[in-house]
Structures are given as C-alpha cells and as structure tokens.
Design a protein around this motif. Structure first.
Motif, PDB file in Angstrom:
ATOM      1  N   HIS A 237       0.805  -1.226  -0.019  1.00  0.00           N
ATOM      2  CA  HIS A 237       0.216   0.143  -0.029  1.00  0.00           C
ATOM      3  C   HIS A 237       0.905   1.264  -0.103  1.00  0.00           C
ATOM      4  O   HIS A 237       2.103   0.951   0.239  1.00  0.00           O
ATOM      5  CB  HIS A 237      -0.830  -0.043   1.191  1.00  0.00           C
ATOM      6  CG  HIS A 237      -0.279   0.426   2.345  1.00  0.00           C
ATOM      7  ND1 HIS A 237      -1.068   0.770   3.625  1.00  0.00           N
ATOM      8  CD2 HIS A 237       0.908   0.219   2.876  1.00  0.00           C
ATOM      9  CE1 HIS A 237      -0.278   0.924   4.566  1.00  0.00           C
ATOM     10  NE2 HIS A 237       0.888   0.897   4.344  1.00  0.00           N
ATOM     11  N   ASN A 242      -7.220   8.070   2.178  1.00  0.00           N
ATOM     12  CA  ASN A 242      -7.945   7.110   1.341  1.00  0.00           C
ATOM     13  C   ASN A 242      -9.192   7.627   0.821  1.00  0.00           C
ATOM     14  O   ASN A 242     -10.139   7.181   0.243  1.00  0.00           O
ATOM     15  CB  ASN A 242      -8.520   5.657   2.295  1.00  0.00           C
ATOM     16  CG  ASN A 242      -7.441   5.110   2.841  1.00  0.00           C
ATOM     17  OD1 ASN A 242      -6.647   4.337   2.029  1.00  0.00           O
ATOM     18  ND2 ASN A 242      -7.050   5.267   4.077  1.00  0.00           N
ATOM     19  N   ARG A 277      -8.867   2.755  -5.250  1.00  0.00           N
ATOM     20  CA  ARG A 277     -10.000   2.434  -4.307  1.00  0.00           C
ATOM     21  C   ARG A 277     -11.296   2.242  -4.825  1.00  0.00           C
ATOM     22  O   ARG A 277     -12.205   1.574  -4.486  1.00  0.00           O
ATOM     23  CB  ARG A 277     -10.312   3.526  -3.297  1.00  0.00           C
ATOM     24  CG  ARG A 277     -10.913   4.642  -3.452  1.00  0.00           C
ATOM     25  CD  ARG A 277     -10.820   5.782  -2.423  1.00  0.00           C
ATOM     26  NE  ARG A 277     -11.676   7.066  -2.560  1.00  0.00           N
ATOM     27  CZ  ARG A 277     -12.717   7.321  -2.167  1.00  0.00           C
ATOM     28  NH1 ARG A 277     -13.408   6.379  -1.815  1.00  0.00           N
ATOM     29  NH2 ARG A 277     -13.347   8.447  -2.845  1.00  0.00           N
ATOM     30  N   SER A 313      -3.787   4.045   2.453  1.00  0.00           N
ATOM     31  CA  SER A 313      -3.320   3.664   3.873  1.00  0.00           C
ATOM     32  C   SER A 313      -4.102   3.045   4.488  1.00  0.00           C
ATOM     33  O   SER A 313      -5.282   3.153   4.653  1.00  0.00           O
ATOM     34  CB  SER A 313      -2.663   4.858   4.624  1.00  0.00           C
ATOM     35  OG  SER A 313      -2.259   4.428   5.742  1.00  0.00           O
ATOM     36  N   PHE A 314      -3.815   1.591   4.887  1.00  0.00           N
ATOM     37  CA  PHE A 314      -4.664   0.720   5.506  1.00  0.00           C
ATOM     38  C   PHE A 314      -4.313   0.342   7.034  1.00  0.00           C
ATOM     39  O   PHE A 314      -4.423  -0.888   7.435  1.00  0.00           O
ATOM     40  CB  PHE A 314      -5.076  -0.702   4.328  1.00  0.00           C
ATOM     41  CG  PHE A 314      -5.446  -0.101   3.289  1.00  0.00           C
ATOM     42  CD1 PHE A 314      -6.768   0.208   3.017  1.00  0.00           C
ATOM     43  CD2 PHE A 314      -4.396   0.169   2.346  1.00  0.00           C
ATOM     44  CE1 PHE A 314      -7.108   0.841   1.820  1.00  0.00           C
ATOM     45  CE2 PHE A 314      -4.845   0.570   0.813  1.00  0.00           C
ATOM     46  CZ  PHE A 314      -6.322   0.894   0.595  1.00  0.00           C
ATOM     47  N   ASP A 315      -3.605   1.097   7.596  1.00  0.00           N
ATOM     48  CA  ASP A 315      -3.238   0.920   9.082  1.00  0.00           C
ATOM     49  C   ASP A 315      -4.522   1.242   9.681  1.00  0.00           C
ATOM     50  O   ASP A 315      -4.752   0.816  10.880  1.00  0.00           O
ATOM     51  CB  ASP A 315      -2.071   1.909   9.392  1.00  0.00           C
ATOM     52  CG  ASP A 315      -0.842   1.111   8.939  1.00  0.00           C
ATOM     53  OD1 ASP A 315      -0.673  -0.165   9.133  1.00  0.00           O
ATOM     54  OD2 ASP A 315       0.280   1.723   8.488  1.00  0.00           O
ATOM     55  N   ALA A 317      -7.677   2.365   8.135  1.00  0.00           N
ATOM     56  CA  ALA A 317      -9.095   2.342   6.893  1.00  0.00           C
ATOM     57  C   ALA A 317      -9.080   1.044   6.441  1.00  0.00           C
ATOM     58  O   ALA A 317      -7.904   0.241   6.257  1.00  0.00           O
ATOM     59  CB  ALA A 317      -9.069   3.273   6.087  1.00  0.00           C
ATOM     60  N   ARG A 318     -10.024   0.374   6.165  1.00  0.00           N
ATOM     61  CA  ARG A 318     -10.287  -0.868   5.736  1.00  0.00           C
ATOM     62  C   ARG A 318     -10.557  -0.641   3.979  1.00  0.00           C
ATOM     63  O   ARG A 318     -10.986   0.265   3.821  1.00  0.00           O
ATOM     64  CB  ARG A 318     -11.526  -1.745   6.051  1.00  0.00           C
ATOM     65  CG  ARG A 318     -11.514  -1.697   7.590  1.00  0.00           C
ATOM     66  CD  ARG A 318     -12.876  -2.512   8.212  1.00  0.00           C
ATOM     67  NE  ARG A 318     -12.677  -2.476   9.625  1.00  0.00           N
ATOM     68  CZ  ARG A 318     -12.005  -3.552  10.487  1.00  0.00           C
ATOM     69  NH1 ARG A 318     -11.346  -4.525   9.620  1.00  0.00           N
ATOM     70  NH2 ARG A 318     -12.214  -3.477  11.695  1.00  0.00           N
ATOM     71  N   PRO A 319      -9.672  -1.555   3.239  1.00  0.00           N
ATOM     72  CA  PRO A 319      -9.852  -1.424   1.922  1.00  0.00           C
ATOM     73  C   PRO A 319     -11.205  -1.774   1.216  1.00  0.00           C
ATOM     74  O   PRO A 319     -12.042  -2.500   1.839  1.00  0.00           O
ATOM     75  CB  PRO A 319      -8.848  -2.680   1.460  1.00  0.00           C
ATOM     76  CG  PRO A 319      -8.891  -3.385   2.469  1.00  0.00           C
ATOM     77  CD  PRO A 319      -9.103  -2.717   3.697  1.00  0.00           C
ATOM     78  N   GLY A 384      -0.420  -2.387   5.719  1.00  0.00           N
ATOM     79  CA  GLY A 384      -1.189  -1.920   6.560  1.00  0.00           C
ATOM     80  C   GLY A 384      -1.856  -3.087   7.342  1.00  0.00           C
ATOM     81  O   GLY A 384      -2.237  -3.996   6.892  1.00  0.00           O
ATOM     82  N   TYR A 386      -4.944  -3.611   8.336  1.00  0.00           N
ATOM     83  CA  TYR A 386      -6.257  -4.066   7.562  1.00  0.00           C
ATOM     84  C   TYR A 386      -6.269  -4.809   6.231  1.00  0.00           C
ATOM     85  O   TYR A 386      -7.000  -5.571   5.975  1.00  0.00           O
ATOM     86  CB  TYR A 386      -7.314  -3.024   7.530  1.00  0.00           C
ATOM     87  CG  TYR A 386      -7.591  -2.350   8.969  1.00  0.00           C
ATOM     88  CD1 TYR A 386      -8.703  -3.269   9.690  1.00  0.00           C
ATOM     89  CD2 TYR A 386      -7.226  -1.238   9.226  1.00  0.00           C
ATOM     90  CE1 TYR A 386      -9.063  -2.843  10.840  1.00  0.00           C
ATOM     91  CE2 TYR A 386      -7.889  -0.686  10.650  1.00  0.00           C
ATOM     92  CZ  TYR A 386      -8.538  -1.502  11.395  1.00  0.00           C
ATOM     93  OH  TYR A 386      -9.070  -1.221  12.836  1.00  0.00           O
ATOM     94  N   LEU A 387      -5.464  -4.292   5.408  1.00  0.00           N
ATOM     95  CA  LEU A 387      -4.943  -4.981   4.299  1.00  0.00           C
ATOM     96  C   LEU A 387      -4.355  -6.334   4.374  1.00  0.00           C
ATOM     97  O   LEU A 387      -4.760  -7.389   4.061  1.00  0.00           O
ATOM     98  CB  LEU A 387      -4.345  -4.346   3.127  1.00  0.00           C
ATOM     99  CG  LEU A 387      -4.101  -4.724   1.702  1.00  0.00           C
ATOM    100  CD1 LEU A 387      -5.401  -4.973   1.245  1.00  0.00           C
ATOM    101  CD2 LEU A 387      -3.425  -3.682   0.902  1.00  0.00           C
TER     102      LEU A 387
END
Length: 630
Positions: A237, A242, A277, A313-315, A317-319, A384, A386-387
């Motif tokens: 990522h 996002n 996204r 960024s998926f630390d 937020a969820r993809p 991240g 969540y990813l």
C-alpha cells in the motif's frame, strides 16, 4: 501554484431544448485525449530538530494507529530510536504526493519516518510512512509515497538509532498537474480469448495504460532487467489518504512516478501495477502488461516477483471491496499465466546488500507464501494491518478465478522456444572475439525475437536463474552479440507474436569472453611481441624461471583456456589455481601461432589463476580464457 481540477465530462450528452418551437440537435462531446503531464517537484532540506516545532505539544504525538498507551513525549518515547529531525510546519506548493529521501550510504539506521499534512486548512494526524534502501543502483533511500487529496503544507519527523539525521535528508512534495482526461480515464480493453491453446493472457484484466494516466516518459530511462520466471507476488500500500476522488487517481499515479524517478533516482516507477480504491488497475513499470520487468517493490527480493500497490493507507482504514477485486484480478492473471498456487509457498533468495531493509542477509534463502505482504520479507508495516487481514480472502478469490480460467481455457502453453544452431568452437565455451553471430530456426507465428542475457565479470558470481536483461529485439533469426573482455554471458532467445506474447526461452550459448592483458597481473621479465600469426596479433614473451602472469579473484571457473604460440625448444608453464598446481602446459612441438590448451579446475572453488614458467626456456602467451561453471 496549480490546483487539482475535478472534471465531470460524460462521453456523450443529449441536450433537447425548446426555444421558440425549435428542437436543437443532439450534441456529442468528445472525450479528452490523454496527454503526458510534466510534474512539479519541490524538495525541502531537513538538517535536524526545529526548536519551535519541538515546543509544539503535538510534535511527538503517536502516529495514527499506534497500539500503545504511553503518552510521554520526551526522548524516551517508546518508538524505537531517538528523535533526529523535526521540521517546522512548512507551506509548499499544492501537492498530491509526498515523501522523504536521504543518501543511500547513510551509516546510521533510520527507525521511523512520519509525516503530517494540511488539507483544506486542517492539519491531519502523524502517519508513519514505510521506508526502504536505495533499491536501484545510484538511487536514494527513502519512504513509500504519501498520498493526499490536495495538501498545501507538510511536517516531517525522523528517528534514528543515534539521534542524528541521515545525511541528505529531504522532504519531497509533488504536484503532478492536472489533465482534462483525468476525469474520464478508463482501462483499455483486455485481450480476446485465444482460438487455440491458452496463452495465459485470457484473463488479463483491463488496465489503465501509462499513456492513459499521463506518464511523462521523459522522466524514465530504458530498463532492460526482467525476471525469467515469476515466483511470488507482493501486496503493497502507499500511505496517506483514502479519500481521493476518482478523477485524482491518475494524477496520484503520476505523482508517485515523479517521486520515484526524480527524487528517489529510480529509472521508472517502482511497482508493476497499482490499484485505486475504485478498483481500477494502473500499469506501473514499463512493459509490465507483457513481461515481468524487475521493479523496486521489496528490497532484496525484486527478482522473480512483482508488486501490486493499493493506493491508500490501510493501517486505520479498511480497503474497499472494489480495491480488493482489482488486486485479485491482477494476481489471478499472473497465477494462471505462471502456474502459481495462491495457497502455496516458494523460496526466494535475498539479493540485496548489507544494511538494507530486508529481514534477512544477502544470499539467505527464505520460504514465503506465493502471495505475500511486503512486511513478510522487509522491515515495514506495509500493506497495513487491515489489508494484511484480507490476505486469506485475496488468496481464496485468486485461487477461484485462476481455477475457473483453467477449466474454461485449459492450462496456458507458451509459444515453443526457438531451435538454436550449435555454437562453434570460436563461440563457446570461450568467445574468442568481441562479436559473434548466433542464430536459430524460425518459430511459426512469431513476428520478432527477444534476446536476453545474464552476465557477470570473471570476478563475480553469475546472477541466478530468475534474473535476465533484455539485450534487443530482432525481426530475423540471428543476432550479433558483443561480449566485453573477461565477462561471462548466458544468452537466450524467445519468440514474440503480434500481441507481444512471450514464448518459452531457449539458451543460445553459455560462454565467456577471454580476459585481456589489462586484466592480468604481469610479473617482471615479460615483454610484448607482435606477430600477425598470433591470436589477437600479439603475445607476451619471457625466458626465465618462475615468471608469472596472474588473473586475480576468479569465481565459478571450471577450466582455464590458454592460447599460446608453440614451437621447437619452447618451454613449459605450471597452472596454479587458488594456490595449488592444477596442471602443466608444454609449449614445445610443432610451430603454431595460436594453439589452445585446456586445464581443468576444481569445480566450485574461487581464487587466482596464475601461469608460472618452469625453467628458463622461452614461453609466449597470447590469451587467457576462463570457462565458467554456470
């Protein structure tokens, strides 16, 4: 200052107006044509801690997503390392991409880089940005790209082991510019299904080409390195926002491209593919839709792999489901094309350098999943949490999609490899002249042939199987190849069709070019003599016991070939390898200007090769060739 412009332009618009009883005709608006957009890049030097910035009570706040509760903001902060640099909140040109870079040979270890930016008049939280070593020869160490929706100020924070800033530390912001086509950009049509055997391209997803996203090709350089096989696929990522709009995605890709080429010093964008996204797939590195160009996706593990970067960024937020679907389509295509088991594992070799961000040492072999997160092999939190949590879902979907392709089209079959013509004694195992022509039979359906090579000096190990570089593409069935003195080369050829599909590789030759006197250590007493009958037109002559000619630091050699004049009354030479005598060359006998002698060496050993005279009879030496064991 340029500002992002959101364009909303439908491909066609129907307008019906009644004006004085007149109905106006239908009007079709043209779709804007994609054009290259030159970026604007600004670099801010960062030498240490700004005192005023340090007094800000939020200066050492935790990065977003930090999982510990210690609020102490002194230098014993629980983050690893010590505060080395902190910039003031600095106004800049309006930008979509930011990052930080520093000199590649910095001795001190960087342990954290964090950025925060101002968007729409509001400062965001600190965000950790992953970083890596130079990756490319001549490049700079630096962070992953940090994406914004249109920021106009930036602040950076860096920690190192010693608390000293790395030399050459800079904060970079990129305004990629805007283009009318950004609002309407879409992926090009995918390939039609093959009428005969499957090629592996049947499920190649629709991608946004480099020309469509507005790549300024003047920023890139020719990049010939390709992977001969695909073993693993990385999940990446970026960092930052996002919340970018659909019309900003192309500009963000341009910004990442400019950051990688102009600030990191890379020849091209680091990733093979990027996915936004909204699920759109962007071609990254040149040639990625038809080949496997070596990128800069994972320090130490760039050969035999590709990287697909999720923009965002998926630390914290969820993809989106669309982003996951886009990534799955890329991985499934490659898994189907190369027969990769999405649930399987493979062994990669660390080909990096000491001190880079890989978790292993150069030369180490590590078993990893075939679809793996960047963090699996490198010291980073990418892609991240969540990813990273979605990897199981990604592998499952890739497996289903690849299995469905196999059921419908069958297993892919590469176009057959060319049948090559046997090299002559002047071409292999020693190529006795700089240029030689190699040839092969035509392959049905081929329109061109790509020549590839793996090469190394006699003093370095040959690159392993996954690494190749493209030499050239020809339309005929032969090519003249030039090899430098003292260099070994493994040349291969493969057929290309009109759709750019690659066929199987076939070795043309494995050969080594002879060394030349400039690469020898010539002891006292030797004198150069010229004679048109000698190999290369000269020889080195001596008539004394114990005189030596040495080639140092020879690696992977299996034989040494010596070309020398012979004649009645000529003497003998002892061949020494790694300090031990391995054979004797007798130059007496019938007169000849260029006789070739071969002495076997102990396979797998490395060391110097020396020719040492035995007695005081005259000897002459014209050439030394080292047959490589590869």
């Amino acid at each position: 200052m340029r500002h992002p412009v959101r364009h909303v332009t439908a491909p066609a618009m129907v307008v019906v107006l009644a004006v004085g009883g007149v109905v106006l005709p239908v009007v079709s608006l043209p779709v804007p044509e994609a054009v290259a957009v030159p970026p604007e890049v600004d670099e801010l030097r960062l030498a240490g801690v700004d005192p005023a910035a340090r007094r800000d009570p939020t200066a050492l706040d935790d990065v977003v997503g930090h999982d510990h509760d210690d609020d102490d903001d002194d230098d014993d902060h629980p983050e690893p390392g010590r505060l080395a640099a902190l910039s003031a909140r600095t106004g800049t040109l309006e930008f979509l991409v930011a990052g930080a870079t520093w000199d590649a040979d910095a001795a001190d270890e960087v342990t954290e880089v964090a950025l925060r930016v101002r968007e729409d008049g509001t400062w965001g939280d600190w965000q950790a940005v992953g970083f890596d070593d130079a990756e490319e020869v001549g490049g700079r160490a630096g962070t992953e790209p940090f994406v914004s929706t249109g920021a106009d100020s930036v602040q950076a924070r860096v920690r190192t082991v010693s608390g000293k800033p790395p030399p050459g530390l800079r904060v970079v912001v990129v305004d990629p510019g805007t283009a009318a086509a950004d609002a309407t950009v879409g992926p090009a049509a995918g390939p039609a299904a093959s009428a005969d055997a499957a090629t592996g391209y049947e499920i190649r997803p629709r991608t946004v080409s480099r020309s469509a996203w507005g790549a300024d090709e003047s920023l890139s350089e020719p990049w010939p390195e390709v992977s001969g096989d695909l073993q693993a696929m990385y999940v990446h990522h970026t960092a930052g926002t996002n919340s970018y709009s659909r019309s900003q995605s192309s500009a963000i890709v341009r910004g990442i491209y400019a950051y990688h080429t102009r600030s990191r010093g890379w020849p091209d964008i680091g990733y093979q593919f990027l996915v936004d996204r909204f699920g759109r797939i962007f071609q990254g590195r040149t040639g990625a839709v038809y080949d496997n160009p070596v990128g800069a996706q994972a320090g130490g593990f760039n050969t035999g792999t590709i990287g697909v970067s999720a923009i965002g960024s998926f630390d914290t937020a969820r993809p989106s489901s669309a982003l996951i679907t886009g990534m799955v389509r890329v991985y499934a295509w490659k898994a189907y094309q190369y027969g990769i088991n999405p649930w399987g594992t493979t062994v990669l070799t660390d080909r990096g350098t000491a001190g880079d961000t890989s978790r292993t040492s150069p030369g180490d072999r590590v078993r990893v999943p075939s679809i793996l997160p960047h963090r699996a092999t490198n010291s980073t939190v990418c892609p991240g949490r969540y990813l990273n949590q979605r990897l199981g879902d990604i592998r499952r979907a890739v497996n289903d999609r690849a299995d469905a392709a196999t059921a419908r089209h069958g297993r892919p079959e590469l176009r057959p490899a060319p049948v090559v013509h046997e090299p002559t004694s002047l071409q292999a195992p020693i190529q006795w002249s700089a240029k030689q022509r190699y040839s092969w039979d035509p392959v049905p359906g081929a329109t061109r042939y790509q020549i590839l090579a793996r090469t190394a000096r006699y003093s370095a190990d040959m690159p392993t199987w996954p690494y190749w570089y493209s030499v050239r593409t020809v339309t005929g069935t032969s090519a003249v190849l030039e090899t430098d003195p003292g260099r070994s080369a493994w040349y291969a050829v493969r057929a290309l069709d009109s759709e750019h599909h690659r066929g199987a590789m076939r070795t043309l030759v494995r050969t080594s070019r002879e060394t030349i006197p400039a690469q020898w250590s010539i002891g006292s007493g030797w004198r150069k003599v010229t004679d048109s009958g000698y190999h290369a037109g000269y020889a080195y002559r001596v008539a004394r016991d114990g005189a030596r000619i040495k080639v140092s630091n020879v690696r992977q050699a299996s034989h040494v070939r010596v070309v020398a004049p012979t004649g009645p009354g000529y003497g003998r030479m002892r061949v020494i390898f790694a300090g031990s005598s391995v054979g004797v060359i007798d130059l007496s006998g019938a007169a000849s200007g260029r006789k070739v002698f071969s002495i076997g060496l102990e396979s797998g050993r490395s060391g110097g090769v020396a020719l040492e005279t035995i007695g005081s009879q005259e000897v002459r030496v014209s050439g030394i060739g080292l047959v490589r064991d590869f």
